[in-house]
Structures are given as structure tokens and as C-alpha cells.
Scaffold this active site. Structure first.
Site, PDB file in Angstrom:
ATOM      1  N   HIS A   1      -0.485   6.261  -1.649  1.00  0.00           N
ATOM      2  CA  HIS A   1      -0.070   5.601  -0.401  1.00  0.00           C
ATOM      3  C   HIS A   1       1.433   5.726  -0.178  1.00  0.00           C
ATOM      4  CE1 HIS A   1       0.537   1.298  -2.294  1.00  0.00           C
ATOM      5  NE2 HIS A   1       1.591   2.034  -2.463  1.00  0.00           N
TER       6      HIS A   1
ATOM      7  N   GLU B   1      -2.999   3.213   2.913  1.00  0.00           N
ATOM      8  CA  GLU B   1      -3.870   3.511   1.786  1.00  0.00           C
ATOM      9  C   GLU B   1      -4.683   4.778   2.072  1.00  0.00           C
ATOM     10  OE1 GLU B   1      -3.012   1.905  -0.637  1.00  0.00           O
ATOM     11  OE2 GLU B   1      -3.002  -0.276  -0.396  1.00  0.00           O
TER      12      GLU B   1
ATOM     13  N   ASP C   1       7.208  -2.130   5.352  1.00  0.00           N
ATOM     14  CA  ASP C   1       5.975  -2.919   5.430  1.00  0.00           C
ATOM     15  C   ASP C   1       6.290  -4.367   5.081  1.00  0.00           C
ATOM     16  OD1 ASP C   1       6.384  -2.570   2.651  1.00  0.00           O
ATOM     17  OD2 ASP C   1       4.898  -0.979   2.538  1.00  0.00           O
TER      18      ASP C   1
ATOM     19  N   ASN D   1      -2.146   5.671  -5.875  1.00  0.00           N
ATOM     20  CA  ASN D   1      -3.258   6.219  -5.095  1.00  0.00           C
ATOM     21  C   ASN D   1      -2.766   7.109  -3.954  1.00  0.00           C
ATOM     22  OD1 ASN D   1      -2.216   4.398  -3.271  1.00  0.00           O
ATOM     23  ND2 ASN D   1      -4.063   3.171  -3.051  1.00  0.00           N
TER      24      ASN D   1
HETATM   25  P1  PGA Z   1       6.218   0.939  -7.028  1.00  0.00           P
HETATM   26  O1  PGA Z   1       5.317   1.126  -5.760  1.00  0.00           O
HETATM   27  O2  PGA Z   1       7.590   1.355  -6.619  1.00  0.00           O
HETATM   28  O3  PGA Z   1       6.171  -0.518  -7.341  1.00  0.00           O
HETATM   29  O4  PGA Z   1       5.664   1.799  -8.090  1.00  0.00           O
HETATM   30  C1  PGA Z   1       5.495   2.264  -5.001  1.00  0.00           C
HETATM   31  C2  PGA Z   1       4.685   2.130  -3.756  1.00  0.00           C
HETATM   32  O5  PGA Z   1       3.666   1.442  -3.777  1.00  0.00           O
HETATM   33  O6  PGA Z   1       5.067   2.714  -2.734  1.00  0.00           O
END
Ligand code: PGA
Length: 239
Positions: free
Chosen positions: A136, A141, A65, A134
Site C-alpha cells: 500500500h 490497500e 492520510d 502489502n
Molecule cells: P511503516 O509503514 O513506515 O510503519 O513501515 C509504511 C506504510 O504503511 O506506508
């Protein structure tokens, strides 16, 4: 469904294990098409790949992304993060990092082009993934369709809050991003999901053992035939 779960004692050990899987894939195919993620989780993996001077010179990288609205030279872009943590220290040319053109006037055409670029490269063989609190994957999302492809998305409030640590304040976090879709991710040959820390325990359990539902985008991984999960002990606590 084949999900192989490794529990590592801590994030460093998880990173070393993930790096070994990547090195193994590169030994089998030096021209590996590797999907790379950013955020806090893959840092240890990239540190270990750099420490072991992995040969990425023939590999092709695709970003999972990219934020929309940042200057291209901003080090907080996903490309800038990969450059700083992985390709830069390894001396790999920036041109080996493929990213959606988030500055394109016609963003939907740019997203379609990214899908085509992935296919033209032969598809992503190994895709690194983190998981958001969450649920994702990428910036898909909750509510994202399992049929979704690369597209413009609005970031959830939890994502903005969680990622504010990279930006100083929530107000500085971009509100939008382009992300590979869930269907895009599911086209990769092998998915390598990393999860560290107690804040991921509940959602990791929901994703791997709960119903497959767009409410927990990472639950789509249950529909894939080749998934490896590496979790540290805290993230694995509810499995
Ligand atoms: P993080 O994020 O590695 O910063 O915990 C994981 C994600 O959002 O995929």
C-alpha cells in the site's frame, strides 16, 4: 518512467538523504507544498529535519492520510504524529498542516474538499511516501484503483497488524481511514518513497520491477515521471 533509486547503508543514512532532498526543495521554494506521511519509516527523516532546524515556516503541509474514529487530540492521529515528530519541535503552527476532515458528517464531501484544497494550494510539489508490507501507499490497500481519489477506506488486516505497534493491540487500531487516492498521489510533482528493513524487500521489488497492478498499489509509481526511492540496504536487497 524515471525512478531514481538510492540505497543507503541503514535507516539513519536513508533519513539523512531524504532530509537533504526536502531541504533542497525548500531552498528552491521556501513556500513548498509538502505531502507528509507517518508510520515508522519517515521518523529518521523528520528527526534529521528537526536536528538541522529546517525552515518550514513558509511551507504548506498536506497529510497523506488520517485515521477515522480517533479523538482529534489523540497523539496517535497522523496529524498528532506530524505535530510531535516534525512541526511541533520546529515551532510550526498547526494551521500549516492540512488534513482531511475525518469528523465531517458528510465524509465524501470532506474528501472532495481535500482534493480541492490540494489543487487550490497549487498541488503537492513533493510527496513523501512509505510502502506497506502489502504494497500500500497511503492507505490505498491492494485492489485500490489507480484512478482513486481521497476517500474513506477500510484498513487491511496486515496494516492493522503492522500498525498495532503504535496502538498497543490490533483491537485498538482504527479500522478505517481517509487516504489520498492513488490518482491524488500521482498528481504530486515529485514522489519520494522511503523503505527500510527486510520486511519491505519483496514488496519494494514487486512495486518497482513487477507489473503495474492494483494488487500492488505502489506499482502505480511506475506511471509517474519523477520518483525518487530511498531504501536501506535490507529493503533494497531484492532490487
Ligand atoms: P511503516 O509503514 O513506515 O510503519 O513501515 C509504511 C506504510 O504503511 O506506508
Amino acid at each position: 518512467m524515471t525512478i531514481e533509486i538510492h540505497v543507503a547503508p541503514d535507516a539513519g543514512a536513508a533519513g539523512r538523504l531524504a532530509a537533504e532532498i526536502i531541504r533542497d526543495a525548500l531552498r528552491k521554494d521556501p513556500g513548498l507544498v509538502l505531502g507528509v506521511a507517518t508510520g515508522g519509516t519517515p521518523r529518521c527523516t523528520y528527526e534529521e529535519l528537526v536536528r538541522s532546524a529546517v525552515d518550514l515556516s513558509s511551507a504548506t503541509l498536506f497529510l497523506l492520510d488520517e485515521y477515522v474514529g480517533l479523538d482529534g487530540a489523540d497523539p496517535r492521529t497522523c496529524r498528532g504524529t506530524i505535530r510531535a515528530q516534525l512541526t511541533g519541535p520546529l515551532g510550526i503552527d498547526d494551521e500549516r498542516i492540512n488534513a482531511p476532515d475525518v469528523d465531517a458528517v458528510d465524509l465524501s464531501a470532506a474528501c472532495a474538499r481535500y482534493e480541492a484544497d490540494i489543487d487550490d494550494a497549487g498541488g503537492i510539489a513533493l510527496q513523501l511516501l512509505g510502502i506497506g508490507r502489502n504494497g500500500h501507499i497511503g492507505f490505498n490497500e491492494p485492489g485500490s484503483s489507480f484512478e482513486s481519489l481521497t476517500r474513506l477506506v477500510q484498513l487491511a488486516d496486515t496494516t492493522i497488524s503492522d500498525n498495532s505497534r503504535f496502538f498497543g493491540s490490533p483491537a485498538d487500531v482504527p479500522t478505517h481511514a481517509v487516504t489520498q487516492g492513488i490518482a491524488t498521489v500521482l498528481r504530486a510533482g515529485h514522489l519520494l518513497l522511503l523503505a527500510n528493513g527486510a520486511s519491505k524487500a519483496e514488496v519494494l521489488s514487486a512495486a518497482l520491477t513487477g507489473p503495474t497492478t492494483p494488487d500492488v498499489p505502489a506499482s502505480a509509481l511506475q506511471l509517474h515521471g519523477h520518483v525518487t526511492v530511498i531504501a536501506d540496504a535490507e529493503a533494497a536487497a531484492r532490487l
